[in-house]
Design a protein around this motif. Structure first.
Motif, PDB file in Angstrom:
ATOM      1  N   GLY A 148      -0.861 -12.921  12.577  1.00 55.20           N
ATOM      2  CA  GLY A 148      -0.087 -13.334  11.421  1.00 55.20           C
ATOM      3  C   GLY A 148      -0.397 -12.488  10.201  1.00 55.20           C
ATOM      4  N   ALA A 149      -1.677 -12.161  10.012  1.00 55.04           N
ATOM      5  CA  ALA A 149      -2.066 -11.315   8.882  1.00 55.04           C
ATOM      6  C   ALA A 149      -1.449  -9.932   8.989  1.00 55.04           C
ATOM      7  N   ALA A 150      -1.356  -9.404  10.210  1.00 55.87           N
ATOM      8  CA  ALA A 150      -0.760  -8.085  10.411  1.00 55.87           C
ATOM      9  C   ALA A 150       0.722  -8.096  10.045  1.00 55.87           C
ATOM     10  N   VAL A 151       1.423  -9.150  10.406  1.00 56.00           N
ATOM     11  CA  VAL A 151       2.837  -9.267  10.051  1.00 56.00           C
ATOM     12  C   VAL A 151       2.991  -9.415   8.541  1.00 56.00           C
ATOM     13  N   LEU A 152       2.205 -10.316   7.965  1.00 54.45           N
ATOM     14  CA  LEU A 152       2.300 -10.574   6.528  1.00 54.45           C
ATOM     15  C   LEU A 152       1.937  -9.340   5.708  1.00 54.45           C
TER      16      LEU A 152
END
Length: 219
Positions: free
Chosen positions: A92-96
């Motif tokens: 999720g952090a990579a997408v965000l």
């Protein structure tokens, strides 16, 4: 060998677009982030399945459709500073990190946090997504306030401490479970210190550690 690029394209078309996820920047990010690198090696073959994916120790990676609907609900933009609560292994952090200005990824499990930082570094997003370890219920006030907070798991009560770390106009998106057990995508907005709340869609995902309902009293 699995063709992960084809799997990502199918995920976008069959899971995201089919469920009204139309945010162009979000869709583009999820089309390129290698989700398979953010799950245990044994789970890579099913990394793009349309379901929550167990990653160990009772934790799961939120299904792509539900995660994307929460992010879309929060209307994450390129100038937003984001807190990602329950980051797991960092997907999720990579997408965000690709759709915002910067991300603080908060994880309570040291092993997951280390795996997340390693994967983010390999993915080239370590400069804009930094992992911290601590209780999820406490948020990460040292770096706040945040324009957006995304919770990668469900809660029961309003996450009061997290809400206190929202900037003016800040949004928090989470799956919130009611007394009957139904979960709904819920958006909180901070307007001049007053928090408004609305629900947007139904869904289901595992509870975030620390946000579980209190044990029922029994004789």
């Amino acid at each position: 060998m699995a063709n992960f690029q084809i799997a990502r394209t199918k995920m976008v078309e069959n899971q995201l677009r089919a469920n009204k996820v139309m945010d162009v920047n979000l869709v583009d990010a999820m089309r390129v982030v290698p989700r398979e690198n953010y799950v245990p090696v044994a789970k890579r073959g099913v990394a793009y399945a349309d379901e929550d994916l167990p990653i160990g120790d009772g934790r799961s990676l939120m299904e792509p459709m539900l995660f994307s609907r929460l992010v879309q609900l929060a209307e994450v933009g390129p100038d937003d500073f984001v807190l990602d609560v329950g980051a797991g292994m960092g997907y999720g952090a990579a997408v965000l990190a690709r759709i915002s200005s910067a991300v603080i990824a908060l994880e309570c499990d040291e092993g997951f946090a280390e795996a997340a930082q390693t994967a983010l570094s390999k993915d080239g997003t370590a400069d804009t997504a930094v992992v911290h370890t601590g209780p999820l219920t406490e948020g990460w006030a040292n770096e706040g306030p945040y324009d957006v907070i995304i919770c990668e798991g469900a809660v029961v009560n309003d996450p009061t401490t997290l809400l206190g770390q929202l900037a003016e106009g800040g949004r928090l998106a989470v799956m919130q479970r009611d007394a009957s057990g139904i979960q709904r995508g819920t958006l909180f907005i901070n307007r001049s210190g007053a928090i408004s709340k609305r629900t947007a869609f139904d869904g289901a995902t595992p509870m975030l550690p620390g946000f579980e309902p209190a044990p029922a009293f029994t004789f």
